[in-house]
Design an enzyme around this catalytic site. Structure first.
Site, PDB file in Angstrom:
ATOM      1  N   HIS A 120       0.842  -1.195   0.000  1.00  0.00           N
ATOM      2  CA  HIS A 120       0.000   0.000   0.000  1.00  0.00           C
ATOM      3  C   HIS A 120       0.875   1.242   0.000  1.00  0.00           C
ATOM      4  CE1 HIS A 120      -2.952   2.813   2.089  1.00  0.00           C
ATOM      5  NE2 HIS A 120      -3.483   2.542   0.921  1.00  0.00           N
ATOM      6  N   HIS A 145      -1.213  10.949  -2.493  1.00  0.00           N
ATOM      7  CA  HIS A 145      -2.395  10.287  -1.922  1.00  0.00           C
ATOM      8  C   HIS A 145      -3.649  11.142  -1.989  1.00  0.00           C
ATOM      9  CE1 HIS A 145      -4.951   7.843   0.535  1.00  0.00           C
ATOM     10  NE2 HIS A 145      -5.048   8.801   1.430  1.00  0.00           N
TER      11      HIS A 145
END
Length: 99
Positions: free
Chosen positions: A39, A81
């Protein structure tokens, strides 16, 4: 026509013992091997969404990395992100040279 109450939506985990293999959900390869996807790279060991994190994840045995891509005002692809920068600016509102 009846609906199978054991089926789950695409966002839920299917617990039906007669369901298709998890390969359909991307959790396993076609041969049934569990895949490891890092991730945002190896984000616990390196700054997330960086080349360093992606290379480190691969060296640690990850099969791939999940990353977040945003488009800047001039159409460049930015790995970040959130849609906003830490200072609150929206990535889509600024050319890549200003980021």
């Amino acid at each position: 026509m009846t609906q199978d109450t054991n089926s789950s939506s695409s966002s839920d985990v299917n617990t039906d013992a007669n369901a298709a293999p998890a390969a359909a959900s991307g959790r396993q390869s076609m041969d049934g091997t569990t895949l490891v996807v890092a991730h945002r790279g190896a984000s616990a060991a390196a700054p997330e969404n960086t080349i360093e994190a992606f290379v480190l994840a691969a060296s640690m045995g990850a099969h791939g990395s999940e990353l977040d891509i945003r488009r800047s005002a001039d159409g460049a692809l930015i790995v970040h992100h959130d849609a906003h920068l830490a200072d609150g600016r929206l990535i889509a509102d600024h050319p890549s040279g200003d980021l």
